[in-house]
Enzyme design. Structure first.
Site, PDB file in Angstrom:
ATOM      1  N   GLU A 136      -9.817  -9.795  -7.687  1.00 22.20           N
ATOM      2  CA  GLU A 136      -8.801  -8.551  -7.473  1.00 22.20           C
ATOM      3  C   GLU A 136      -7.774  -8.553  -8.509  1.00 22.20           C
ATOM      4  OE1 GLU A 136     -10.124  -8.455  -2.748  1.00 22.20           O
ATOM      5  OE2 GLU A 136      -7.931  -9.231  -3.335  1.00 22.20           O
ATOM      6  N   HIS A 189      -2.133  -5.287   1.400  1.00 19.40           N
ATOM      7  CA  HIS A 189      -3.353  -6.235   1.605  1.00 19.40           C
ATOM      8  C   HIS A 189      -3.202  -7.445   1.006  1.00 19.40           C
ATOM      9  CE1 HIS A 189      -7.419  -6.927  -0.062  1.00 19.40           C
ATOM     10  NE2 HIS A 189      -6.565  -7.658  -1.377  1.00 19.40           N
ATOM     11  N   ASN A 242      -1.923   0.040   6.894  1.00 22.45           N
ATOM     12  CA  ASN A 242      -1.601  -1.280   7.405  1.00 22.45           C
ATOM     13  C   ASN A 242      -0.597  -1.854   6.417  1.00 22.45           C
ATOM     14  OD1 ASN A 242      -3.442  -1.922   5.623  1.00 22.45           O
ATOM     15  ND2 ASN A 242      -4.830  -2.951   7.306  1.00 22.45           N
ATOM     16  N   TYR A 252     -12.743  -1.561  -2.683  1.00 23.68           N
ATOM     17  CA  TYR A 252     -13.200  -1.535  -1.330  1.00 23.68           C
ATOM     18  C   TYR A 252     -14.840  -1.579  -1.308  1.00 23.68           C
ATOM     19  CZ  TYR A 252      -8.447  -2.006   0.130  1.00 23.68           C
ATOM     20  OH  TYR A 252      -7.135  -2.360   0.243  1.00 23.68           O
ATOM     21  N   LYS A 270       0.888  -1.272  -0.217  1.00 23.72           N
ATOM     22  CA  LYS A 270       0.085   0.029  -0.173  1.00 23.72           C
ATOM     23  C   LYS A 270       0.945   1.239   0.014  1.00 23.72           C
ATOM     24  CE  LYS A 270      -3.916  -2.228   2.171  1.00 23.72           C
ATOM     25  NZ  LYS A 270      -4.889  -1.986   3.433  1.00 23.72           N
TER      26      LYS A 270
HETATM   27  N1  UDP Z   1      -9.688  -0.416   7.630  1.00 20.51           N
HETATM   28  C1  UDP Z   1      -9.648   0.838   8.397  1.00 20.51           C
HETATM   29  N2  UDP Z   1     -10.233   0.648   9.524  1.00 20.51           N
HETATM   30  C2  UDP Z   1     -10.887  -0.443  10.205  1.00 20.51           C
HETATM   31  C3  UDP Z   1     -10.796  -1.668   9.425  1.00 20.51           C
HETATM   32  C4  UDP Z   1     -10.208  -1.464   8.009  1.00 20.51           C
HETATM   33  O1  UDP Z   1      -8.938   1.672   8.030  1.00 20.51           O
HETATM   34  O2  UDP Z   1     -11.370  -0.276  11.175  1.00 20.51           O
HETATM   35  C5  UDP Z   1      -8.775  -0.521   6.317  1.00 20.51           C
HETATM   36  C6  UDP Z   1      -7.535  -1.199   6.361  1.00 20.51           C
HETATM   37  O3  UDP Z   1      -6.548  -0.379   5.467  1.00 20.51           O
HETATM   38  C7  UDP Z   1      -8.001  -2.284   6.061  1.00 20.51           C
HETATM   39  C8  UDP Z   1      -8.909  -2.430   4.845  1.00 20.51           C
HETATM   40  O4  UDP Z   1      -9.504  -1.220   5.249  1.00 20.51           O
HETATM   41  O5  UDP Z   1      -6.555  -3.139   5.416  1.00 20.51           O
HETATM   42  C9  UDP Z   1      -9.816  -3.403   4.636  1.00 20.51           C
HETATM   43  O6  UDP Z   1     -10.335  -3.994   5.963  1.00 20.51           O
HETATM   44  P1  UDP Z   1     -10.612  -5.253   5.952  1.00 20.51           P
HETATM   45  O7  UDP Z   1     -11.448  -5.590   7.049  1.00 20.51           O
HETATM   46  O8  UDP Z   1     -10.986  -6.113   4.590  1.00 20.51           O
HETATM   47  O9  UDP Z   1      -9.058  -5.975   6.521  1.00 20.51           O
HETATM   48  P2  UDP Z   1      -7.963  -6.550   5.662  1.00 20.51           P
HETATM   49  O10 UDP Z   1      -8.718  -7.638   4.949  1.00 20.51           O
HETATM   50  O11 UDP Z   1      -7.402  -5.607   4.789  1.00 20.51           O
HETATM   51  O12 UDP Z   1      -7.035  -7.371   6.843  1.00 20.51           O
HETATM   52 MG    MG Z   2     -10.054  -7.432   3.619  1.00 19.55          MG
END
Ligand code: UDP
Ligand code: MG
Length: 139
Positions: free
Chosen positions: A128, A117, A114, A51, A11
Site C-alpha cells: 500500500e 485506513h 469510518n 480494495y 478517508k
Molecule cells: N466496509 C464497508 N462495509 C463492511 C465492511 C467494510 O463499507 O461491511 C468498508 C470500510 O470502509 C472498511 C473497508 O471497507 O474500512 C475495508 O474493509 P476491511 O474489512 O478491510 O476493514 P478495515 O481493515 O478497514 O478495518
Molecule cells: Mg482492511
C-alpha cells in the site's frame, strides 16, 4: 519485510469534516513518526485496485464511490510494531464496536464511512505504501 512501518489514509469523510489536524495529533501523540504524507485523490481505477481484495463483497461499489469522492491524506507511519499498534489506535472497522478513545470511535460515522485506513499486515503495508508513494517521497 520491515515490521516498523504501516500505511494509513485519512478517508474523504474525515477530510470533509475537518478532522485532519485532530487525527494527526492523535497519531503523533501515540508515538508514530510520519515517514511520508500527502493530500491526494484516488481515481476510480486506483480505488478498485487498492480494495481489489474486496471486489466480491456487496459493499465494494459503495466503497469505491466513497473513497474517490474527495481528497484523502495518505501517509506512512513508523513505530515499533506499527501495523498492530496502529490497528489498535484506529479501533474496529465498525465504529459501534470500536473501543473508547480510538480514532474510529471518535471520528467515524458508520462501518462504511469510518474515517481512517490502517494496513492489516507488514506485507500489505509495504504494498500500500508503494501504491501511493515513490521512494523519494519517503523519509
Ligand atoms: N466496509 C464497508 N462495509 C463492511 C465492511 C467494510 O463499507 O461491511 C468498508 C470500510 O470502509 C472498511 C473497508 O471497507 O474500512 C475495508 O474493509 P476491511 O474489512 O478491510 O476493514 P478495515 O481493515 O478497514 O478495518
Ligand atoms: Mg482492511
Amino acid at each position: 519485510m520491515r515490521t516498523d512501518r504501516t500505511f494509513t489514509m485519512l478517508k474523504p469523510d474525515a477530510v470533509e469534516k475537518g478532522h485532519i489536524g485532530a487525527i494527526l495529533e492523535k497519531i503523533n501523540a501515540s508515538g508514530f513518526r510520519i515517514v511520508a504524507m500527502k493530500l491526494t485523490q484516488m481515481t476510480t481505477q486506483d480505488a478498485k485496485e487498492f480494495y481489489a481484495v474486496h471486489s466480491e463483497r456487496p459493499f465494494y461499489g459503495e466503497l469505491v464511490e466513497y473513497m474517490t469522492r474527495g481528497p484523502i491524506v495518505a501517509a506512512i507511519l513508523e513505530k515499533e510494531n506499527a501495523v498492530e499498534d496502529f490497528r489498535t489506535l484506529i479501533g474496529a472497522t465498525n465504529p459501534a464496536d470500536a473501543a473508547e478513545g480510538t480514532i474510529r470511535k471518535l471520528y467515524a460515522a458508520s462501518i462504511g464511512e469510518n474515517a481512517v485506513h490502517g494496513s492489516d499486515s507488514d506485507e500489505n503495508a509495504a504494498i500500500e505504501s508503494a501504491f501511493h508513494f515513490a521512494g523519494r517521497e519517503m523519509f
